[in-house]
Design an enzyme around this catalytic site. Structure first.
Site, PDB file in Angstrom:
ATOM      1  N   LYS A 143      23.555  46.789  -1.009  1.00  0.00           N
ATOM      2  CA  LYS A 143      24.745  46.565  -0.181  1.00  0.00           C
ATOM      3  C   LYS A 143      25.905  45.904  -0.930  1.00  0.00           C
ATOM      4  O   LYS A 143      27.054  46.098  -0.577  1.00  0.00           O
ATOM      5  CB  LYS A 143      24.381  45.761   1.062  1.00  0.00           C
ATOM      6  CG  LYS A 143      23.534  46.572   2.041  1.00  0.00           C
ATOM      7  CD  LYS A 143      23.545  45.959   3.416  1.00  0.00           C
ATOM      8  CE  LYS A 143      22.764  46.804   4.397  1.00  0.00           C
ATOM      9  NZ  LYS A 143      21.292  46.636   4.215  1.00  0.00           N
ATOM     10  N   GLU A 163      28.886  42.542  10.708  1.00  0.00           N
ATOM     11  CA  GLU A 163      27.617  42.341  11.389  1.00  0.00           C
ATOM     12  C   GLU A 163      26.518  42.385  10.336  1.00  0.00           C
ATOM     13  O   GLU A 163      26.734  42.848   9.222  1.00  0.00           O
ATOM     14  CB  GLU A 163      27.378  43.458  12.398  1.00  0.00           C
ATOM     15  CG  GLU A 163      26.840  44.765  11.803  1.00  0.00           C
ATOM     16  CD  GLU A 163      27.798  45.462  10.847  1.00  0.00           C
ATOM     17  OE1 GLU A 163      29.018  45.217  10.937  1.00  0.00           O
ATOM     18  OE2 GLU A 163      27.317  46.245   9.991  1.00  0.00           O
ATOM     19  N   SER A 193      15.869  50.494  -2.373  1.00  0.00           N
ATOM     20  CA  SER A 193      17.157  49.917  -1.954  1.00  0.00           C
ATOM     21  C   SER A 193      17.212  48.400  -2.046  1.00  0.00           C
ATOM     22  O   SER A 193      18.291  47.838  -2.205  1.00  0.00           O
ATOM     23  CB  SER A 193      17.483  50.375  -0.535  1.00  0.00           C
ATOM     24  OG  SER A 193      16.412  50.095   0.341  1.00  0.00           O
TER      25      SER A 193
END
Ligand SMILES: *Cc1c(COP(=O)(O)O)cnc(C)c1O
Length: 403
Positions: free
Chosen positions: A93, A115, A381
């Site tokens: 991310k 969020e 990930s």
């Protein structure tokens, strides 16, 4: 698939019949400003070279591609991992958060809002905010706050304000609603940094473009390691940002099969899953159109996965297009298989995966058994440190000899 990135999405953010922008006019004005800034600022030499330098010196990119010898010996196939768990903050991310925050800074914004589900996006954005000296406000469901305590503490240490969301199911969907409301109160000084390839245009495009670094690196690394392209590429799909980042580099490689893995949770029958592609119908959520799990009244359904980062009733519009085109196969792995994969990777390779990533590993293991002669490139990930207490509490520790 030729000229794919020139034509996808369209100028108004359509991916086939999906995507677009379904938002109030006042918000549309802000989105148009962000789109304009994205095109003018992010294509400049200064922006590109700053982001390149950040990736190298701050994030520690490129992350490696790693061959899982012991796991492959046991389950078959040749399983490789793209190690996004080694990206700074422990997941993919940060790739789009640094891009979005750099854009925000250059647009003169003072505050980042977002969020978070598993807390990974919140930590990544709080990290980007600290790096650039911006304020940061993170909305998080109370259920996730309890489950992901270490990430909540991390965000606070990094100087972010964590806003607990106490309505509805108190998870990711409600957190998105709450963050949007807060953004609408001050869109001039704030930028909303969505956590995946979802939301109104330009977010699905922008987040994809910032995540493309995963696939670009991985394709080159895999070619260099093996002299070939992978036969199969696998990634887990919540909103779909790590997956699209990986897939985008392989769309034109026709020999390469691509699999997106959704969370099958506890069971298909009881609705305790988030298999959007299998059971969803076109619908609108959070300002964009996608395949959507809906209840009887057409509202986004209550979904479930053991992995907080995957329990979203919608999915990125680009994935809906790639499914419609038949270029990517969307499949799933359930909680039990993913927990099993979590322990297998930990014990055979010394890599503790995030529960989200464990879904991709679980499917890769299934694929390896079906196609023992083929290579499989999995996007790992994120790392699993955030999940260890939860897993051991809920599922216990397998005997050291099992695993
Ligand atoms: C958030 C998260 C995901 C799911 O998000 P996508 O946008 O689908 O990539 C997957 N893995 C990890 C480690 C995450 O933190």
């Amino acid at each position: 698939m030729r000229d794919y990135f020139k034509t996808t999405p369209t100028a108004t953010g359509e991916f086939g019949e999906f995507g677009g922008s379904y938002i109030p006019a006042s918000l549309q004005e802000e989105m148009d400003k962000i789109t304009e800034a994205y095109y003018s600022i992010s294509k400049s030499h200064a922006f590109i070279s700053e982001l390149r330098s950040i990736r190298k010196h701050f994030q520690g990119r490129p992350t490696p591609v790693y061959f899982c010898q012991r796991l492959s010996d046991v389950v078959g196939g040749r399983i490789y991992l793209k190690r996004e768990d080694l990206n700074h903050t422990g997941a993919h991310k940060l790739n789009h958060c640094m891009g979005e925050a750099l854009l925000a800074k250059q647009m003169g914004k003072k505050r980042l809002i977002a969020e978070t589900g598993a807390g990974q996006h919140g930590v990544a954005l709080a990290t980007a905010a600290a790096y650039f000296g911006l304020e940061c406000e993170i909305h998080m469901g109370e259920v996730d706050i309890a489950k992901e305590h270490p990430n909540v503490v991390r965000m606070k240490i990094l100087g972010a304000e964590v806003v607990p969301v106490t309505h509805g199911l108190k998870t990711l969907k409600e957190a998105v609603d709450s963050a949007f409301e807060s953004y609408l109160r001050d869109p001039i000084h704030t930028i909303y940094c969505i956590g995946s390839v979802v939301g109104p245009h330009p977010f699905p495009m922008m987040v994809r473009d910032f995540q493309r670094v995963i696939g670009i690196e991985a394709r080159e690394q895999f070619l260099e390691m093996t002299g070939e392209l992978p036969d199969n590429v696998v990634a887990c799909v919540g909103g779909g940002s790590n997956a699209i980042g990986m897939f985008s580099a392989f769309l034109e490689d026709e020999s390469c099969s691509i699999y997106g893995v959704e969370p099958a949770g506890r069971s298909y029958e009881t609705g305790d899953h988030a298999c959007t592609m299998k059971f969803g119908q076109p619908g609108v959520i959070h300002g964009f159109k996608c395949q959507l799990l809906q209840d009887e009244s057409g509202e986004p359904a209550a979904v479930y996965s053991v992995a907080s980062g995957l329990d979203y009733p919608g999915i990125g519009p680009e994935h809906c297009l790639l499914a419609a085109q038949g270029r990517v196969t969307y499949t799933d792995a359930n909680d039990a298989e993913s927990i099993d994969a979590f322990y297998k990777l930990s014990r055979m390779e010394g890599i503790i995966p995030a529960l989200e990533s464990a879904h991709a590993v679980a499917y890769a293991i299934r694929l390896a058994r079906e196609k023992p002669r083929q290579s499989i490139l999995v996007n790992l990930s994120g790392r699993g440190d955030k999940d260890i207490d939860f897993i051991v509490d809920q599922y216990g520790l397998p005997d050291a000899k099992e695993g």
